[in-house]
Design an enzyme around this catalytic site. Structure first.
Site, PDB file in Angstrom:
ATOM      1  N   SER A 144       0.800  -1.168  -0.203  1.00 31.14           N
ATOM      2  CA  SER A 144       0.028  -0.191   0.445  1.00 31.14           C
ATOM      3  C   SER A 144       0.748   1.317   0.017  1.00 31.14           C
ATOM      4  CB  SER A 144      -0.625   0.441   1.137  1.00 31.14           C
ATOM      5  OG  SER A 144      -0.363  -1.036   1.823  1.00 31.14           O
ATOM      6  N   HIS A 197      -2.048  -2.307  -6.418  1.00 33.98           N
ATOM      7  CA  HIS A 197      -2.336  -1.812  -4.899  1.00 33.98           C
ATOM      8  C   HIS A 197      -3.932  -1.975  -4.920  1.00 33.98           C
ATOM      9  CE1 HIS A 197      -2.817   1.770  -1.838  1.00 33.98           C
ATOM     10  NE2 HIS A 197      -2.891   0.065  -1.605  1.00 33.98           N
ATOM     11  N   GLU A 241      -5.282   0.082  -8.553  1.00 36.07           N
ATOM     12  CA  GLU A 241      -4.063   1.571  -8.668  1.00 36.07           C
ATOM     13  C   GLU A 241      -3.105   1.253  -8.862  1.00 36.07           C
ATOM     14  OE1 GLU A 241      -3.246   5.249  -6.274  1.00 36.07           O
ATOM     15  OE2 GLU A 241      -2.217   3.642  -4.977  1.00 36.07           O
ATOM     16  N   ASN A 245      -3.078   5.844  -0.529  1.00 36.07           N
ATOM     17  CA  ASN A 245      -2.746   6.130   0.499  1.00 36.07           C
ATOM     18  C   ASN A 245      -2.359   7.345   1.160  1.00 36.07           C
ATOM     19  OD1 ASN A 245      -3.586   4.405   2.522  1.00 36.07           O
ATOM     20  ND2 ASN A 245      -2.535   2.692   1.212  1.00 36.07           N
TER      21      ASN A 245
HETATM   22  P1  NAI Z   1      -2.698  -9.365   7.079  1.00 35.14           P
HETATM   23  O1  NAI Z   1      -1.947  -9.495   8.545  1.00 35.14           O
HETATM   24  O2  NAI Z   1      -4.291  -9.478   6.621  1.00 35.14           O
HETATM   25  O3  NAI Z   1      -2.122 -10.784   5.860  1.00 35.14           O
HETATM   26  C1  NAI Z   1      -0.217 -10.807   5.633  1.00 35.14           C
HETATM   27  C2  NAI Z   1      -0.420 -12.011   5.696  1.00 35.14           C
HETATM   28  O4  NAI Z   1       0.970 -12.530   4.855  1.00 35.14           O
HETATM   29  C3  NAI Z   1      -0.871 -12.812   6.740  1.00 35.14           C
HETATM   30  O5  NAI Z   1      -1.146 -14.479   6.922  1.00 35.14           O
HETATM   31  C4  NAI Z   1       0.780 -14.358   7.334  1.00 35.14           C
HETATM   32  O6  NAI Z   1       1.045 -14.979   7.613  1.00 35.14           O
HETATM   33  C5  NAI Z   1       1.346 -13.153   5.442  1.00 35.14           C
HETATM   34  N1  NAI Z   1       3.000 -13.692   5.377  1.00 35.14           N
HETATM   35  C6  NAI Z   1       3.418 -12.852   6.365  1.00 35.14           C
HETATM   36  N2  NAI Z   1       5.128 -13.493   5.902  1.00 35.14           N
HETATM   37  C7  NAI Z   1       5.050 -13.767   4.716  1.00 35.14           C
HETATM   38  C8  NAI Z   1       5.245 -14.395   3.533  1.00 35.14           C
HETATM   39  N3  NAI Z   1       6.741 -14.039   4.119  1.00 35.14           N
HETATM   40  N4  NAI Z   1       4.910 -15.077   2.995  1.00 35.14           N
HETATM   41  C9  NAI Z   1       3.791 -16.166   2.841  1.00 35.14           C
HETATM   42  N5  NAI Z   1       3.334 -15.043   4.065  1.00 35.14           N
HETATM   43  C10 NAI Z   1       3.450 -14.121   4.679  1.00 35.14           C
HETATM   44  O7  NAI Z   1      -2.576  -8.163   5.860  1.00 35.14           O
HETATM   45  P2  NAI Z   1      -2.795  -7.374   4.169  1.00 35.14           P
HETATM   46  O8  NAI Z   1      -4.113  -6.570   5.214  1.00 35.14           O
HETATM   47  O9  NAI Z   1      -4.128  -8.523   4.293  1.00 35.14           O
HETATM   48  O10 NAI Z   1      -2.123  -7.041   4.150  1.00 35.14           O
HETATM   49  C11 NAI Z   1      -0.842  -7.217   3.442  1.00 35.14           C
HETATM   50  C12 NAI Z   1      -0.560  -6.169   1.945  1.00 35.14           C
HETATM   51  O11 NAI Z   1      -1.816  -5.681   1.105  1.00 35.14           O
HETATM   52  C13 NAI Z   1       0.614  -5.164   2.851  1.00 35.14           C
HETATM   53  O12 NAI Z   1       1.020  -5.308   1.722  1.00 35.14           O
HETATM   54  C14 NAI Z   1      -0.466  -3.935   2.925  1.00 35.14           C
HETATM   55  O13 NAI Z   1      -0.515  -2.661   2.702  1.00 35.14           O
HETATM   56  C15 NAI Z   1      -1.304  -4.293   1.902  1.00 35.14           C
HETATM   57  N6  NAI Z   1      -2.817  -3.654   1.791  1.00 35.14           N
HETATM   58  C16 NAI Z   1      -3.629  -3.884   2.453  1.00 35.14           C
HETATM   59  C17 NAI Z   1      -4.659  -2.866   2.481  1.00 35.14           C
HETATM   60  C18 NAI Z   1      -5.319  -2.794   3.520  1.00 35.14           C
HETATM   61  O14 NAI Z   1      -6.692  -2.293   3.649  1.00 35.14           O
HETATM   62  N7  NAI Z   1      -5.124  -3.565   5.250  1.00 35.14           N
HETATM   63  C19 NAI Z   1      -5.167  -2.435   1.425  1.00 35.14           C
HETATM   64  C20 NAI Z   1      -4.197  -2.985   0.576  1.00 35.14           C
HETATM   65  C21 NAI Z   1      -3.407  -2.888   0.282  1.00 35.14           C
END
Ligand code: NAI
Length: 283
Positions: free
Chosen positions: A119, A140, A152, A190
């Site tokens: 993000s 994104h 995005e 963001n």
């Molecule tokens: P989350 O914390 O819900 O999920 C992250 C997942 O990645 C977890 O299940 C974890 O076990 C896994 N993980 C961590 N390291 C890993 C690795 N090396 N290999 C495989 N799996 C791994 O986080 P979320 O909210 O889904 O965010 C994920 C990405 O999306 C981040 O980069 C965030 O900035 C981006 N993002 C988040 C948004 C939001 O509203 N939360 C919106 C748009 C983008």
């Protein structure tokens, strides 16, 4: 090259949503996570969401079954060797993302596109750890992925035109709208949204108003569908903090300084909806 086989890495709130929309659009999808529990939770979330769509008459039972048949959850990373497009959605941490992209390059085909759902982190910097930065791009998605129309698309400095147009094509097939932006901290979404959320947190920190009052002002007064603190809880306070840190590091301006209250909540493990507590409490 036609993209048929996709791999989504990270089965959290974003990864599960991305895998869901890809499978519904007819792509074969590997959903990967290093954590088996997260993977199971992600898969169950997809099943639950699709069932709700069937109940609401937005999908037929056959479409739901078709999508679930297209989706393979796996803890193995080496299946990346079979796919045309990888979409990374792991935690918002540059060191961890760079490690993953380096590892991916060892397994994927020469033609595979490597996209990041980061993000705020610079795509150019992620791409620089690979030998082929022209195949790295930002994709994104917005949260919740099945609902939000925007993707995005961020070009790194070296991203090729061909990779850009293929990713644009995939975005269209997912029923979403691609908006091209350049690679600067926080991109467009963001860079604008997160300072507003941070300011809302400062408003609570300085005792100006309660979280509920701040949210009500923004909803009833500015016509926002959701208050900034509810939205912060929904995004994840750890993700909000990482984004503010990226903006602060990237631009060096005090206006991007993360609010100390945000840091405090994250260190307490109050990460918002996903941990059951943030500015509000959740069941
Ligand atoms: P989350 O914390 O819900 O999920 C992250 C997942 O990645 C977890 O299940 C974890 O076990 C896994 N993980 C961590 N390291 C890993 C690795 N090396 N290999 C495989 N799996 C791994 O986080 P979320 O909210 O889904 O965010 C994920 C990405 O999306 C981040 O980069 C965030 O900035 C981006 N993002 C988040 C948004 C939001 O509203 N939360 C919106 C748009 C983008």
């Amino acid at each position: 090259m036609t993209i048929e086989q996709v791999m989504v890495i990270g089965a959290g709130q974003m990864g599960a949503g991305i895998a869901q929309v890809c499978a519904v659009a007819g792509y074969s999808v590997f959903l990967h996570d290093t954590n088996q529990e997260s993977l199971d939770r992600g898969y169950q979330r997809i099943e639950g969401n699709l069932k709700k769509q069937v109940d609401k008459g937005r999908l037929t039972l056959e479409q739901m079954e078709g999508a679930l048949n297209k989706l393979i959850p796996t803890c193995r990373l080496d299946v990346a060797g079979e796919v045309d497009l990888v979409i990374e959605a792991i935690i918002e941490n540059m060191v961890v993302k760079k490690e993953l992209f380096k590892e991916l390059e060892r397994v994927v085909k020469p033609s595979t596109i490597l996209a990041s759902n980061t993000s705020s982190l610079p795509i150019t910097e992620i791409a620089a750890v690979t030998d082929n930065p022209e195949r790295v791009i930002g994709m994104h998605f917005m949260n919740p992925v099945p609902v939000m129309k925007l993707v995005e698309i961020i070009r790194g400095l070296a991203t090729s035109d061909e990779v850009f147009s293929q990713v644009e094509e995939v975005t269209k097939r997912l029923g979403k709208v691609a908006v091209e932006v350049n690679d600067f901290p926080g991109f467009v979404s963001n860079r604008i949204l997160m300072p507003m959320i941070n300011e809302a947190i400062f408003t609570v920190y300085e005792g100006v108003a309660t979280p509920r009052a701040v949210d009500e002002v923004m909803m009833l007064g500015m016509n926002h569908p959701m208050g900034p603190l509810t939205l912060a809880d929904f995004i994840g306070l750890d993700t909000c903090l990482s984004i503010m840190e990226t903006l602060h590091d990237g631009f060096g301006d005090d206006k991007y300084r993360p609010c100390p209250l945000l840091r405090k909540y994250v260190s307490a493990g109050w990460l918002g909806k996903k941990s059951g507590r943030g500015f509000y409490q959740y069941d």
